[in-house]
Design a protein around this motif. Structure first.
Motif, PDB file in Angstrom:
ATOM      1  N   LYS A   1      13.312  46.689  16.936  1.00  0.00           N
ATOM      2  CA  LYS A   1      12.063  47.411  16.664  1.00  0.00           C
ATOM      3  C   LYS A   1      11.047  46.553  15.921  1.00  0.00           C
ATOM      4  O   LYS A   1      10.125  47.083  15.298  1.00  0.00           O
TER       5      LYS A   1
ATOM      6  N   SER B   1       7.713  47.218  24.354  1.00  0.00           N
ATOM      7  CA  SER B   1       6.979  48.302  23.704  1.00  0.00           C
ATOM      8  C   SER B   1       6.844  48.190  22.187  1.00  0.00           C
ATOM      9  O   SER B   1       6.066  48.933  21.594  1.00  0.00           O
ATOM     10  N   HIS B   2       7.562  47.269  21.534  1.00  0.00           N
ATOM     11  CA  HIS B   2       7.608  47.330  20.074  1.00  0.00           C
ATOM     12  C   HIS B   2       6.729  46.315  19.349  1.00  0.00           C
ATOM     13  O   HIS B   2       6.079  46.662  18.361  1.00  0.00           O
ATOM     14  N   LEU B   3       6.708  45.058  19.782  1.00  0.00           N
ATOM     15  CA  LEU B   3       5.942  44.052  19.048  1.00  0.00           C
ATOM     16  C   LEU B   3       4.451  44.363  19.109  1.00  0.00           C
ATOM     17  O   LEU B   3       3.864  44.459  20.189  1.00  0.00           O
ATOM     18  N   ARG B   4       3.840  44.523  17.932  1.00  0.00           N
ATOM     19  CA  ARG B   4       2.434  44.885  17.835  1.00  0.00           C
ATOM     20  C   ARG B   4       1.553  43.705  17.432  1.00  0.00           C
ATOM     21  O   ARG B   4       0.409  43.616  17.843  1.00  0.00           O
ATOM     22  N   GLU B   5       2.086  42.818  16.597  1.00  0.00           N
ATOM     23  CA  GLU B   5       1.282  41.722  16.067  1.00  0.00           C
ATOM     24  C   GLU B   5       2.064  40.415  16.141  1.00  0.00           C
ATOM     25  O   GLU B   5       3.206  40.336  15.682  1.00  0.00           O
TER      26      GLU B   5
ATOM     27  N   GLU C   1       7.919  44.783  14.838  1.00  0.00           N
ATOM     28  CA  GLU C   1       6.526  45.060  15.182  1.00  0.00           C
ATOM     29  C   GLU C   1       5.592  43.900  14.841  1.00  0.00           C
ATOM     30  O   GLU C   1       4.549  43.747  15.487  1.00  0.00           O
ATOM     31  N   THR C   2       5.947  43.103  13.845  1.00  0.00           N
ATOM     32  CA  THR C   2       5.084  42.012  13.396  1.00  0.00           C
ATOM     33  C   THR C   2       5.900  40.737  13.255  1.00  0.00           C
ATOM     34  O   THR C   2       6.942  40.728  12.592  1.00  0.00           O
TER      35      THR C   2
ATOM     36  N   ARG D   1      11.069  45.546  10.684  1.00  0.00           N
ATOM     37  CA  ARG D   1       9.787  45.764  11.354  1.00  0.00           C
ATOM     38  C   ARG D   1       8.852  44.563  11.229  1.00  0.00           C
ATOM     39  O   ARG D   1       7.982  44.374  12.065  1.00  0.00           O
ATOM     40  N   GLU D   2       9.012  43.771  10.183  1.00  0.00           N
ATOM     41  CA  GLU D   2       8.068  42.693   9.900  1.00  0.00           C
ATOM     42  C   GLU D   2       8.828  41.445   9.467  1.00  0.00           C
ATOM     43  O   GLU D   2       9.633  41.501   8.544  1.00  0.00           O
TER      44      GLU D   2
ATOM     45  N   GLY E   1       3.121  46.549  24.071  1.00  0.00           N
ATOM     46  CA  GLY E   1       2.636  47.102  22.798  1.00  0.00           C
ATOM     47  C   GLY E   1       1.794  46.136  21.996  1.00  0.00           C
ATOM     48  O   GLY E   1       1.223  46.517  20.969  1.00  0.00           O
TER      49      GLY E   1
END
Length: 251
Positions: free
Chosen positions: A187, A215-219, A189-190, A160-161, A245
């Motif tokens: 998946k 849709s998955h990368l947030r930061e 996200e960061t 995730r990171e 995302g």
């Protein structure tokens, strides 16, 4: 006890290892053990390892940052002199006890591309559940990124990171990672890529990856790179677009 803290212990290394051994009955009953900058060496780790094996289900976080561990393979080894030899041990641990480790911090160690290749072999294990990987300032280049990208494609659903700040990835390294990010099972996200030698060319590959898997990368952090206005605008527009995302973009 939930957390045990022993930071910046000022005794000699021999004393630090002796203190650690005496405190083992307390440490192995804790959920979190913070042993930051205490002068612990391989000798202390040799005592710590069997204590953890005797009570393996309890401790969730172990921080041994800024100690003198050398190649001892334990979690959260920030700036501890870990090299290829330690990465071999870590890769083996990921394969043999891969369902438990969730976070691994190897920042400011001398891994180089060879160490990351060895570690990536462990990340490829289909049972590996690692969620956070920090490799800040580890001397990684595009060659190491190729191994990491291969691991992400082999086992894409858990990480995730990913922190690759202050490495020498360049556009070629980011292109390799971007290919892995296109996988619909990825998946992540960061993603932190501060001061990695990235230009508009690398951003173009990353933008393409985000369009493929929006849709998955947030930061996303690309601070201290050589980005032109067009690349910054493109990623900033993605942040504003609700179909993506991306919620935080630093440049």
């Amino acid at each position: 006890m939930e957390e045990f803290v022993l930071k910046k212990f000022t005794g000699s290394q021999n004393t630090a290892d002796e203190v650690l051994q005496k405190l083992l009955p307390v440490i192995k009953e804790c959920r979190s053990a913070q042993l930051y900058d205490c002068g612990v060496t391989d000798e202390g780790c040799a005592a710590l390892a069997p204590a953890l094996r005797s009570n393996p289900s309890h401790l969730r976080e172990l921080n041994l940052s800024m100690n003198e561990l050398g190649d001892s393979g334990v979690n959260l080894l920030n700036h501890c002199g870990v090299t290829d030899e330690g990465c071999v041990a870590l890769a083996s641990a990921l394969r043999s006890n891969s369902t438990h480790l969730r976070e691994l911090n190897l920042s400011r160690n001398k891994l180089q591309d060879s160490g990351l290749k060895l570690l990536s072999d462990g990340l490829k294990d289909p049972h590996c559940k690692l969620e956070k990987l920090r490799l800040w300032d580890c001397g990684v280049t595009d060659e190491g990124c190729a191994a990491l990208a291969s691991a992400l494609r082999s086992n894409p659903s858990h990480l995730r990171e990913l922190d690759l700040n202050y490495n020498k990835l360049g556009d070629s390294g980011l292109k390799l990672l971007s290919e892995a990010l296109k996988d619909p099972l990825c998946k992540l996200e960061t993603l932190w890529l501060n001061d990695c030698g990235v230009t508009d060319e690398g951003c173009a590959a990353l933008t393409s990856a985000l369009r493929s898997n929006p849709s998955h990368l947030r930061e996303l952090s690309l601070s201290e790179n050589k980005l032109g206005d067009s690349a910054v605008k493109l990623l900033s527009d993605m942040k504003k677009d609700p179909q993506y995302g991306l919620q935080k973009f630093l440049f």
